[in-house]
Design an enzyme around this catalytic site. Structure first.
Site, PDB file in Angstrom:
ATOM      1  N   LYS A   1       3.576  -9.715  -6.058  1.00 55.07           N
ATOM      2  CA  LYS A   1       4.340  -8.733  -5.265  1.00 55.07           C
ATOM      3  C   LYS A   1       5.827  -9.097  -5.238  1.00 55.07           C
ATOM      4  O   LYS A   1       6.690  -8.231  -5.369  1.00 55.07           O
ATOM      5  CB  LYS A   1       3.792  -8.659  -3.831  1.00 55.07           C
ATOM      6  CG  LYS A   1       2.416  -8.014  -3.758  1.00 55.07           C
ATOM      7  CD  LYS A   1       1.880  -8.051  -2.340  1.00 55.07           C
ATOM      8  CE  LYS A   1       0.497  -7.440  -2.268  1.00 55.07           C
ATOM      9  NZ  LYS A   1      -0.173  -7.647  -0.977  1.00 55.07           N
TER      10      LYS A   1
ATOM     11  N   ALA B   1       0.847  -1.221   0.000  1.00 50.81           N
ATOM     12  CA  ALA B   1       0.000   0.000   0.000  1.00 50.81           C
ATOM     13  C   ALA B   1       0.873   1.259   0.000  1.00 50.81           C
ATOM     14  O   ALA B   1       1.661   1.453  -0.917  1.00 50.81           O
ATOM     15  CB  ALA B   1      -0.984  -0.037   1.168  1.00 50.81           C
TER      16      ALA B   1
HETATM   17  N1  LIG Z   1      -7.993  -2.774  -1.366  1.00 47.53           N
HETATM   18  C1  LIG Z   1      -6.721  -2.704  -0.964  1.00 47.53           C
HETATM   19  O1  LIG Z   1      -6.431  -2.662   0.242  1.00 47.53           O
HETATM   20  C2  LIG Z   1      -5.606  -2.647  -1.977  1.00 47.53           C
HETATM   21  C3  LIG Z   1      -4.268  -2.481  -1.531  1.00 47.53           C
HETATM   22  C4  LIG Z   1      -3.231  -2.375  -2.487  1.00 47.53           C
HETATM   23  C5  LIG Z   1      -3.541  -2.499  -3.843  1.00 47.53           C
HETATM   24  N2  LIG Z   1      -4.851  -2.705  -4.210  1.00 47.53           N
HETATM   25  C6  LIG Z   1      -5.127  -2.830  -5.639  1.00 47.53           C
HETATM   26  O2  LIG Z   1      -5.942  -1.722  -6.028  1.00 47.53           O
HETATM   27  C7  LIG Z   1      -6.812  -2.113  -7.083  1.00 47.53           C
HETATM   28  C8  LIG Z   1      -8.258  -1.785  -6.677  1.00 47.53           C
HETATM   29  O3  LIG Z   1      -8.585  -2.492  -5.499  1.00 47.53           O
HETATM   30  P1  LIG Z   1     -10.022  -2.280  -4.791  1.00 47.53           P
HETATM   31  O4  LIG Z   1      -9.910  -2.989  -3.488  1.00 47.53           O
HETATM   32  O5  LIG Z   1     -10.430  -0.862  -4.842  1.00 47.53           O
HETATM   33  O6  LIG Z   1     -10.955  -3.147  -5.779  1.00 47.53           O
HETATM   34  P2  LIG Z   1     -12.524  -2.987  -6.012  1.00 47.53           P
HETATM   35  O7  LIG Z   1     -13.190  -2.384  -4.825  1.00 47.53           O
HETATM   36  O8  LIG Z   1     -12.976  -4.331  -6.501  1.00 47.53           O
HETATM   37  O9  LIG Z   1     -12.642  -1.925  -7.203  1.00 47.53           O
HETATM   38  C9  LIG Z   1     -12.183  -2.200  -8.480  1.00 47.53           C
HETATM   39  C10 LIG Z   1     -12.773  -1.190  -9.439  1.00 47.53           C
HETATM   40  O10 LIG Z   1     -12.197  -1.431 -10.711  1.00 47.53           O
HETATM   41  C11 LIG Z   1     -13.218  -1.417 -11.680  1.00 47.53           C
HETATM   42  N3  LIG Z   1     -12.821  -2.236 -12.826  1.00 47.53           N
HETATM   43  C12 LIG Z   1     -12.464  -3.539 -12.842  1.00 47.53           C
HETATM   44  N4  LIG Z   1     -12.146  -3.918 -14.102  1.00 47.53           N
HETATM   45  C13 LIG Z   1     -12.310  -2.829 -14.872  1.00 47.53           C
HETATM   46  C14 LIG Z   1     -12.139  -2.576 -16.266  1.00 47.53           C
HETATM   47  N5  LIG Z   1     -11.752  -3.537 -17.114  1.00 47.53           N
HETATM   48  N6  LIG Z   1     -12.412  -1.328 -16.725  1.00 47.53           N
HETATM   49  C15 LIG Z   1     -12.810  -0.346 -15.889  1.00 47.53           C
HETATM   50  N7  LIG Z   1     -12.987  -0.517 -14.560  1.00 47.53           N
HETATM   51  C16 LIG Z   1     -12.734  -1.755 -14.067  1.00 47.53           C
HETATM   52  C17 LIG Z   1     -14.442  -1.939 -10.980  1.00 47.53           C
HETATM   53  O11 LIG Z   1     -15.570  -1.475 -11.678  1.00 47.53           O
HETATM   54  P3  LIG Z   1     -17.007  -2.202 -11.660  1.00 47.53           P
HETATM   55  O12 LIG Z   1     -17.466  -2.077 -10.217  1.00 47.53           O
HETATM   56  O13 LIG Z   1     -17.819  -1.419 -12.625  1.00 47.53           O
HETATM   57  O14 LIG Z   1     -16.755  -3.625 -12.063  1.00 47.53           O
HETATM   58  C18 LIG Z   1     -14.276  -1.268  -9.609  1.00 47.53           C
HETATM   59  O15 LIG Z   1     -14.764   0.054  -9.666  1.00 47.53           O
HETATM   60  C19 LIG Z   1      -6.544  -3.608  -7.329  1.00 47.53           C
HETATM   61  O16 LIG Z   1      -5.597  -3.749  -8.350  1.00 47.53           O
HETATM   62  C20 LIG Z   1      -5.930  -4.072  -5.996  1.00 47.53           C
HETATM   63  O17 LIG Z   1      -5.108  -5.212  -6.125  1.00 47.53           O
HETATM   64  C21 LIG Z   1      -5.869  -2.767  -3.334  1.00 47.53           C
END
Ligand SMILES: NC(=O)c1ccc[n+]([C@@H]2O[C@H](COP(=O)([O-])OP(=O)(O)OC[C@H]3O[C@@H](n4cnc5c(N)ncnc54)[C@H](OP(=O)(O)O)[C@@H]3O)[C@@H](O)[C@H]2O)c1
Length: 380
Positions: free
Chosen positions: A247, A176
Site C-alpha cells: 500500500k 477500500a
Molecule cells: N477483503 C477486503 O476487505 C479487501 C479490501 C481491499 C482489497 N482487497 C483485495 O481484494 C482482493 C480479493 O479479496 P477477497 O477478500 O475477496 O479474497 P478471497 O475471499 O480470498 O477471494 C479471492 C478470489 O480470487 C480467486 N482467485 C485467486 N487466485 C486466482 C487465480 N489465479 N485465478 C482466478 N481466480 C483466482 C479465488 O478463487 P478460488 O476460491 O477458486 O481459489 C477467490 O474467488 C485481494 O486482492 C485483496 O487484497 C480485499
C-alpha cells in the site's frame, strides 16, 4: 478534502425530469464486465451491488453495462447476453476449472469493449495486465500486486493503458472505497506538489495492537485476529507488513516518487528470522507487553504507521502515538490517511473511514467501474 472524479462518479447529480428523459434517450455504451475471483468475498459483495445497480445505470447515466463473464480457479462462465450476477454461484456449481489460456481467449474474443474487474490477489493475473491493456481491455482492480512491484513495471502499466487507450483504475488497492488514490491523482493533475503522507492502513494490525495495549498477550491477540478472519489468508502478510508495504509503495508513487519496494524501511512485528509459529508460541510476548506498558505510562498508544516524505524516506513502523492523536483514536477497522501538500501543509488533507471489508471494497470497485466506463462513453 476535495472530491475527485471517482467520488463524483458515484454521487451523480439529480437531473430534472425533462433532462432525465433526454439523457435516457442517449444510446447507452455497451460494456462487458468480466469478473475475476467471482466467488470471493469482495466479488460476491460486488455481485450483490451490481444486481441492484445495473438496471438503473442505463437510465441514470447511459451506461449499458452487463456482466458477460466471471471466473475463479474452480470454474468460469461466459455469456454474451449477460449473466444474472446473483445466479452466478449456481451457474458455476458444475463448471470445470479453467486454464489461464482459455480465459485469455474468452477475454480477447469479444466484440464489445471489455472491462476486467480483478477481485483476486493473484500475481498470475497481475502479470497479464500490460498485455490486456495494450489489447484494448480496460482494468479495474482491488489486487495490489501489479502496482506494487518494481517502478519499471508500474510505469509499463501506465504506458500500456495509454497505448491501449483504456481505463486502468485501482482506488480500492488502498483504503477500500476511501478516495485516497483519487485525491493524490487530483492534487498532481492540478500541479500541487505532495510533500508527505502518513497513514494507518491495516485493520488487522490495529486490532492486534489495540488488544496488546489492553493487556492481552501478543500471541493471544494474533490468534484472535486470525480466528475472526481479520488477517489476510496468510497472516504473515499482515505481521511482516507485506500488505502495508504494498500500500505504501502504491501511495508514494501516486505522490510522485519513483519509489522501489526495497527503499521502504520496515520495522515489523516479526523479528528478523522470526516465524508465525514463533509469534503464536509467545516468543515475542514479553517484548511487546513491555512496549505497550511504556506507551501506556506516557499516555500513548501503539499504532502501525506507514509514512512517506518528499525529502526523506518511506517507512513502516509501530509508533507510540499520543493517545489524543487522530492516528491513535481510530476504531477497529478504521483507516486514516493524512496528506500534506503545497496548499495543505499546516492543515493536512485527512481521509478516514472503513479501510477494508467486502461491502466497502465492492462499493469502491463499483465506483471505479462506473468511472472507467464513462471514460469510454462517447461525448454528448
Ligand atoms: N477483503 C477486503 O476487505 C479487501 C479490501 C481491499 C482489497 N482487497 C483485495 O481484494 C482482493 C480479493 O479479496 P477477497 O477478500 O475477496 O479474497 P478471497 O475471499 O480470498 O477471494 C479471492 C478470489 O480470487 C480467486 N482467485 C485467486 N487466485 C486466482 C487465480 N489465479 N485465478 C482466478 N481466480 C483466482 C479465488 O478463487 P478460488 O476460491 O477458486 O481459489 C477467490 O474467488 C485481494 O486482492 C485483496 O487484497 C480485499
Amino acid at each position: 478534502m476535495s472530491l475527485h472524479d471517482h467520488g463524483a462518479a458515484v454521487a451523480e447529480p439529480v437531473v430534472a425530469p425533462s433532462k432525465r428523459s433526454a439523457r435516457s434517450a442517449l444510446p447507452a455504451t455497451a460494456i462487458r464486465i468480466v469478473l475475476a475471483g467471482a466467488r470471493g468475498r469482495v466479488a460476491s459483495a460486488l455481485r450483490a451491488q451490481l444486481a441492484r445497480e445495473l438496471p438503473s445505470l442505463r437510465e441514470r447515466i447511459g451506461l449499458g453495462l452487463h456482466l458477460g463473464g466471471a471466473f475463479d480457479r474452480r470454474g468460469s462462465v461466459f455469456e454474451d447476453a449477460g449473466i444474472e450476477p446473483l445466479a452466478l454461484d449456481q451457474r458455476l456449481l458444475h463448471a470445470a476449472p479453467p486454464t489461464i489460456d482459455q480465459l485469455l481467449a474468452r477475454l480477447h474474443a469479444a466484440s464489445t469493449p471489455t472491462l476486467l474487474v480483478d477481485a483476486t490477489g493473484s500475481s498470475e493475473w497481475a502479470a497479464e495486465y500490460p498485455h490486456l491493456l495494450r489489447a484494448g481491455i480496460g482494468i479495474v482492480t482491488a489486487n495490489k500486486r501489479a502496482h506494487s512491484g518494481s517502478y519499471r513495471d508500474w510505469l509499463a502499466l501506465q504506458q500500456a493503458a495509454r497505448a491501449g487507450n483504456v481505463p486502468l483504475r485501482y482506488e480500492t488497492t488502498v483504503g477500500a472505497a476511501l478516495p485516497v488514490i483519487g485525491t493524490l491523482q487530483c492534487l498532481r493533475r492540478r500541479g500541487e506538489r505532495v510533500l508527505a503522507l502518513e497513514g494507518v492502513l491495516s485493520g488487522s494490525l490495529s486490532f492486534v495492537l489495540e488488544r496488546v495495549q489492553q493487556g492481552t498477550r501478543l500471541s493471544e491477540a494474533l490468534a484472535e485476529a486470525i480466528a475472526l478472519g481479520y488477517t489476510e489468508p496468510d497472516p504473515l502478510e499482515d505481521l511482516a507488513f507485506v500488505d502495508l508495504h504494498r500500500k505504501l509503495v502504491i501511495l508514494a508513487r501516486e505522490a510522485g516518487q519513483r519509489l522501489e519496494p526495497e527503499q521502504v524501511r520496515i520495522d515489523s512485528l516479526l523479528p528478523p528470522g522470526g516465524s508465525l509459529a514463533g509469534l503464536l508460541a509467545g516468543h515475542c510476548d514479553a517484548r511487546w507487553a513491555e512496549r505497550a506498558d511504556i506507551a501506556r505510562r506516557d499516555d500513548r498508544r501503539l499504532v502501525a504507521v506507514a509514512s512517506w516524505q518528499l525529502a526523506g524516506q518511506a517507512r513502516i513502523e509501530v509508533r507510540a502515538e499520543p493517545a489524543a492523536s487522530p492516528l491513535a483514536r481510530l476504531a477497529g477497522g478504521e483507516n486514516l490517511v493524512r496528506i500534506r501538500s503545497e496548499y495543505h501543509d499546516a492543515l493536512p488533507i485527512t481521509i478516514t473511514g472503513p479501510g477494508a471489508g467486502p461491502a466497502a471494497t465492492a462499493a469502491g470497485l463499483l465506483g471505479d467501474i462506473i468511472a472507467a466506463c464513462r471514460e469510454w462513453r462517447p461525448r454528448d
